[in-house]
Every structure is written in C-alpha cells, then in structure tokens.
Design an enzyme around this catalytic site. Structure first.
Site, PDB file in Angstrom:
ATOM      1  N   GLU A 225       0.817  -1.217   0.000  1.00  0.00           N
ATOM      2  CA  GLU A 225       0.000   0.000   0.000  1.00  0.00           C
ATOM      3  C   GLU A 225       0.849   1.265   0.000  1.00  0.00           C
ATOM      4  O   GLU A 225       0.601   2.192  -0.769  1.00  0.00           O
ATOM      5  CB  GLU A 225      -0.963   0.001   1.186  1.00  0.00           C
ATOM      6  CG  GLU A 225      -2.164  -0.924   1.029  1.00  0.00           C
ATOM      7  CD  GLU A 225      -1.851  -2.375   1.363  1.00  0.00           C
ATOM      8  OE1 GLU A 225      -0.721  -2.653   1.826  1.00  0.00           O
ATOM      9  OE2 GLU A 225      -2.736  -3.242   1.170  1.00  0.00           O
TER      10      GLU A 225
ATOM     11  N   HIS B   2     -11.327  -4.523  10.016  1.00  0.00           N
ATOM     12  CA  HIS B   2     -11.916  -4.352   8.690  1.00  0.00           C
ATOM     13  C   HIS B   2     -13.186  -3.506   8.710  1.00  0.00           C
ATOM     14  O   HIS B   2     -13.897  -3.444   7.713  1.00  0.00           O
ATOM     15  CB  HIS B   2     -12.287  -5.707   8.086  1.00  0.00           C
ATOM     16  CG  HIS B   2     -11.129  -6.434   7.476  1.00  0.00           C
ATOM     17  ND1 HIS B   2     -10.101  -6.934   8.221  1.00  0.00           N
ATOM     18  CD2 HIS B   2     -10.834  -6.739   6.190  1.00  0.00           C
ATOM     19  CE1 HIS B   2      -9.232  -7.534   7.420  1.00  0.00           C
ATOM     20  NE2 HIS B   2      -9.653  -7.422   6.181  1.00  0.00           N
TER      21      HIS B   2
END
Ligand SMILES: Cc1ncc(C[n+]2csc(CCOP(=O)(O)OP(=O)(O)O)c2C)c(N)n1
Lengths: 374, 330
Positions: B62, B131
C-alpha cells in the site's frame, strides 16, 4: 593511462564540488549565527555523490533526494542565493521560505525536492520513472537516499515494483555509514546495501562515493541501462560525512581518528590531483575557480540576508490549487530570469500509452511456444 | 425523461471509464483492479477496455504503490489509486499526508499533485475491528487534501469525475455497504462540484447533517418523523474538506435545531467541527444544543448484537431529533 576527460569536464565538476563545499561551510556558519534554524544537514564530504552523477545525466532527467538536499540542486545549476534564501526562511527562497533546508525544490532544473521522512521519497521516484515509461519518454529518474532509509518498508516495496515493471530509475544509496548516531552495521542484517538489489532481481553495485569520476562512470552506465528499458539500478555510494548528522549533532559517536582517516579521502583534492597529474589543468585554474566560488557564496549569503521574509498572506497560498491558478516559477519570480525549460505536462489527447507492464509474461509465453520451461 | 438506474459501483465504473477515455493521463492502480475486476467490482471490464498499461494490478504494497502514484502525479499523470479498503490505506498514510498533501506547500507552489485515492470505507458486515471502521475524519484533518464521501450513485459518479479533474489530491470514501445500492444516474457529462453540500430532503423543524451511508438512516428517520408531524431537513455534506459552511449555516438558520450523524467515533470527528462552525457562527439561531449521533467509542465487535449496538441507526437518530425538539420521553 591518459585521462579520458576533457579539461572543461574536470573543471566543471571541480567547480560544482567546491561550490557545494563552500556553500555548506557558510551555511554551517550562518546556522551558528542564528540566521538558519530548524534542522540543517550538511553535505560536506559527500560532494562527489551529487556532482559526478549530475554530469552523467541529461538536464531534463528527474532528480530527488532526502533532507540532506543542498548539494544536489547546486550540482543541477540552481541559484545559490535562492537556496541560501530558502535556508534563511526568506520569501526569495525556492519554496518562498515554506520548505526550509529539508525541502529544496527547483522544478526548472528538474530537481523534485528534498523530503524529511526517511525513505519517503523512494516510491515517488519510481512513480516519476513510471510516468516516463507511460509516456514513452527516455528520461531517467535519479533518487538519493541514506543507508538507514534502506531499512524502511518503502525501499522494499518500491524495489519490488520498480524491478517487476522495469522502471527507468537509478537509486543512489549514500552510505555515509551512519543513520544519525547509529552505525549502519548495528541495525542492518545486510549492511552492504547494494546486495539487497539481488532480492528483487535487480542490478546493484557498490561505487566509491569519494571519487567524483567513479560516480560519473557508474551513473553514465546505469542511465544507459535504464534508457534501454532494462530496468532500475541500485548504486551504493560509499561515502562519509565529515560533519555531524545535522548542525545540532556534535557527532561524539565516532572517533577523531576515524574522521581524520576519512578526511584523507576528500573527493575535492582527489579530483584536482587527477587533473593536475594528467596535465589537464594547472594550479592557477583552480585558484581562479576558488576565488570565483567564494565570491559567489558571499553574494548568496548577502542576497539571503537582504531578502525580506515572506508576507503573512503567503500562509494562505500554495496549499490547494485554486481554479485556474498557475504554478510558481521561482527564478522568474525572484530574479526575473525567463524560464524556458519549465516542464510541460502532456495533454491527454497527444499521449499514446503503449508500454507493456508485464514483459516477463511475454517472455514466458515466448518460452512456452519454444518449448522451454522456466 | 427517465434516467437509467445504476448501482453505486456501476456509477463509479462509468465515471472511471468516461474519464479514462477523455484523458489518457488517467490510469487506475490498485490491488486486484485488473484481472480480478476489482475486489468490489468497481473496475469491472476496465482491463479489457484500456489494457494492462492503464489498469494496473499492484502488489500488496500500500505504501509503495500509493507513493509511486504520487510521484507519477508530480510529473503530470492523473492516477486513480484504489484502496482495497481504507483500513489498509493506513499503511499508505505517510505517502498521502506527508507527500501528496504537502508537495505544493513545500515547493512554494511549484508542484501540483492531481491524484485520487479512492476505495470503500465504513463499518458493518460482521468484519470485526480491523476491517470495519469509518476513517474519513483522519484525512479531513489535513490541509492540502480534499475529502469526499458521496451517498448516492448519482453523486458517486459526478464527484468521482470532478475528483479526477481536480488539480489537488482527493480522498474519496465510497460506502462499502453502498456498492450494490441502486439509484438514478445521469448519463455522460455529469460532474458534481466538490465542496458543495446538498439538501436531499427539505424540512422546517430540524436539520439532520450527515454523509455517506448514514444518509440512508437519516432519510429513514426523517420519513418516520414525518409521520409524527416532525419535518426534518436532511443535509448531505458530500464533501468533508472543505466543509460547505454556507449550506450548513443556511439550513441551521432555517430550522434552528441540528442533529449530526456520523458513522465514525465522536472524539475529533468531522461532526465536532460542524458543531464548532454552528456554535461560532450561528449560535443565536439555535433553539437547542446541537446533538451528535456517532459510532460508540469502542472497537468494532464481530458479534451481531454488539456490532449493531455500536453503530448509529434510525431509532437513535429519531431519539436525538426528539431531544433537540425537547420532546424526549414524550
Ligand atoms: C520516518 C522517519 N524516522 C525517523 C526520522 C528521524 N531521522 C532523521 S534523519 C535520520 C537518519 C537517517 O539516516 P540515513 O538515511 O542514513 O541518511 P543520512 O542522514 O546518513 O544522509 C533519522 C533517524 C525521520 N526523519 N523520518
């Protein structure tokens, strides 16, 4: 063997190294006088790593660096007065006094900045190289970082992508053996940074970072490799900073003896000796350059000192691009010099995107056809 | 004229395709955006249309591919970076806030960074703490970024198109739980300007200020309140940086009562700044203290009942509205 270099080449390199040296000495002095504040990381000892590579590149190749970033723009041809003004926090600096020592940007000379987060510029360089491939330009991006930055995730993540996508980027790790006060060997499982390139199937080599000509040759070769589409290169320039990490650091973590030994390797007299030995220059040539450079640096300090602080309204500028707002061209704004090589951004219509991101896959398919297996 | 109904994800897909066709500098990069057609199928079919040079499958790095895209934007390309979800973009935050947001400033106006970071945000779906969180307040904190969070498919398309054309880094929160939601979407050139809130439902008694998925709970609450004779205005902020002060103040002056609904945590949330704007610029127009409905100050649980208890919903919003109308316990 005779020197393969011309007199002009050698004197240009010498002049630039000497300019960086004198500039940095004066910057250190101005720091102690309180004219420069914040962090001020000097480059003294590492001049060859900025100057050799710059001479091997084209003026339109991209370059970027970390926070030890006064040397590279000076090597590129940035105005010494405007760099000094930036260190002084004046409105006439390259970043209007908003960046300071750690953030010199001179886009006219394709110097895309100094960055203060260790390793943070490593992916940016790959992105600039990506853009060159995207547009089918044969431009190379050169990115500097320190030995300690090689332990950041950004290094590993970027090297994987740069190698996989064969990006035309040259990374120069300036291994001056210390990350602040910590010797690189104390924190690194593999202190020879160039070896890490092999983990990503990428070319990696050590270079004598105290030798301007060695740096020149290494980057000339690497740039040709990149421009040929063969992928990125990691060069580890083994160098040394004669001063502390920053002006705030007395550098007590290393012995006097070590520094004295390293000073014998000073890249500036080394280049001078090469020219003299090969009879490409005489003492008088260097004396003249020394005088000119001293005057140039004096003028830079005077310019910075006499420049006004940025106006307070500047606070509200340069954060968000407003509708129709133009980008600032510092030399034009400050010195009234017409800027001719400001980078042109491509318009969408002309752009042809043709490069293939997965050269290996094509090779694999070709192999399969030929009945080979990988 | 009837407009075609599209899913939120299809509206985004349309915006991407149209912008990529319009400008070859635009490319899409992210994990699984190509061959897999997108983790949430936003990029469905784009690889076939535009090829692997412009629809780029990135490794799970990322920070790396985010920073790389920032570098590409610095020299004139217009990257759209898909975050698989904003939860993982936390790894890339350094590149977004220390580089993208500050490049123009640090260079004294020499550089610009036209880039969009987009992906699903928001809680729910029994995904537990790592999440399932609404993280937009983190980015709204930084000067140099624009932050948007459209609620409807039409806004999703129009705002993504505006974001891609913007000369600044834009952070776009899509609703992970909104992707399959349908709505009318104008075809072709439909661009919704950034920085403009939208009165999605007119009302006179109270203003409910919200954005993204919470918008639907607010509308549900407003419908039920209407049955009780309470007229709620629903103001969809759409852009969280810069905040549309004018629209906020205009609505407050009209209804004199405010409830702010935010999916994320209360402390240092976007709603806290909205309260600050209201109390400093429209204090005299208020008939009651502003009330906030936010996610509870806890990490998200997996258990269904705990997850539900953590998040705002229509009943909580109705309670809050009654509080500002001094009708609680009624
Ligand atoms: C992410 C991050 N962590 C820590 C620091 C503080 N810091 C500034 S310079 C430095 C040492 C870096 O050394 P190196 O990368 O070898 O570069 P050099 O200073 O030797 O040129 C540290 C730890 C920082 N700026 N950024």
């Amino acid at each position: 063997m005779a020197s393969p270099y011309s007199k002009e080449q050698l004197l240009t390199m010498y002049r630039k190294m000497y300019l960086i040296r004198r500039f940095e000495e004066r910057a250190g002095q101005q720091y102690t006088l309180g004219k420069i504040a914040g962090f001020c990381h000097l480059y003294i000892g590492q001049e060859a790593v900025a100057v050799g590579p710059n001479e091997a590149l084209r003026p339109d190749d991209y370059m970027l660096s970390a926070y030890r970033d006064h040397g590279q723009p000076l090597a590129r041809g940035s105005d010494a007065g405007m760099v000094m003004a930036e260190l002084f926090g004046r409105g006439t600096g390259y970043s209007k006094g908003k960046g300071g020592s750690m953030h010199i940007f001179d886009i006219e000379h394709h110097f895309y900045g100094g960055y203060g987060i260790v390793g943070g510029q490593i992916p940016l360089a790959a992105g600039m190289a990506f853009a060159s491939r995207y547009r089918n330009e044969d431009r190379v991006t050169l990115c500097y970082f320190g030995d300690a930055a090689a332990n950041q995730g950004s290094f590993h993540e970027t090297f994987n992508m740069a190698s996989k996508w064969k990006l035309p980027v040259i990374y120069i790790c300036e291994n001056n053996r210390y990350g602040m006060g910590t010797a690189i060997a104390r924190t690194s499982a593999v202190p020879e940074i160039y070896k890490r390139a092999s983990a990503y199937g990428m070319r990696g080599e050590p270079v004598d970072g105290m030798d301007c000509l060695a740096m020149y040759e290494a980057v000339k070769d690497a740039a040709a490799y990149c421009r040929a589409g063969k992928g990125p290169v990691l060069l580890e320039a083994n160098t040394y900073r004669f001063r502390g990490h920053s002006m705030a650091d007395p550098a007590t973590y290393r012995s006097k003896q070590e520094v004295e030994d390293e000073r014998k390797n000073d890249p500036i007299p080394k280049l001078r000796d090469h020219a003299l030995k090969n009879k490409l220059a005489v003492d008088a040539d260097f004396e003249a350059i020394d005088e000119e450079v001293k005057a140039q640096v004096d003028a830079a300090v005077k310019f910075a000192d006499e420049s006004p602080e940025p106006s307070v309204e500047e606070l509200w500028r340069d954060t968000i691009v407003e509708e129709g707002e133009q980008d600032v061209r510092p030399r034009e704004r400050v010195l009234g010099v017409k800027v001719t090589n400001w980078p042109k951004y491509p318009s969408g219509q002309e752009l042809k995107v043709t490069w293939d991101l997965e050269p290996r896959e094509q090779a694999e398919q070709a192999d399969k056809k030929a009945g080979l297996s990988r | 004229m009837t407009m075609p109904e599209l899913m939120y994800r299809e509206a985004l897909n349309q915006a991407l395709a149209e912008e990529m066709e319009r400008d070859a500098n635009v490319f899409l990069i992210g994990e699984e955006v190509g061959r897999y057609n997108g983790a949430f199928k936003v990029s469905q079919g784009l690889l076939d249309k535009f090829g692997s040079a412009r629809i780029i499958d990135a490794p799970i790095s990322e920070l790396g591919f985010t920073g790389m895209s920032v570098g590409a934007a610095m020299v004139g390309l217009r990257p759209v970076v898909e975050m698989m979800t904003w939860n993982f973009a936390i790894l890339a935050m350094d590149q977004i806030v220390n580089n993208a947001a500050k490049l123009r400033h640090m260079s004294g106006g020499q550089l610009r960074c036209p880039i969009v970071f987009r992906g699903p945000g928001g809680a729910g779906g029994r995904l537990s703490s790592q999440h399932s969180q609404a993280l937009e307040a983190n980015y709204a904190h930084f000067p140099g970024l624009k932050v948007i969070a459209p609620a409807t498919p039409a806004d999703a398309k129009g705002m993504l198109k505006a974001a891609i054309r913007d000369e600044n880094p834009v952070i776009m929160f899509e609703g992970e739980r909104l992707y399959a939601l349908k709505g009318e979407v104008p075809e072709g050139e439909h661009v919704v300007p950034l920085g403009k809130a939208d009165v999605k439902r007119e009302g006179t008694d109270v203003t409910i200020i919200t954005w993204s998925r919470m918008y639907y709970f607010c509308m549900e609450a407003a419908e039920q309140l209407a049955k009780e004779g309470i007229s709620a205005e629903v103001l969809d902020l759409r852009t969280l940086r810069p905040l549309d002060e004018e629209a906020i103040l205009a609505s407050v002056r009209k209804t004199n009562r405010v409830v702010i609904v935010e999916e994320g945590w209360a402390l240092a949330g976007v709603g806290a700044s909205v309260v600050d704007i209201i109390q400093s610029k429209a204090f005299d127009d208020l008939d009651a203290p502003v009330h906030r409905v936010t996610g509870l100050d806890v990490n998200m649980s997996y258990a269904a009942n705990l997850e539900n208890a953590t998040q705002p919903d229509a009943p909580k919003i109705i309670d809050a509205v009654k509080k500002v109308l001094y009708r609680e316990g009624a």
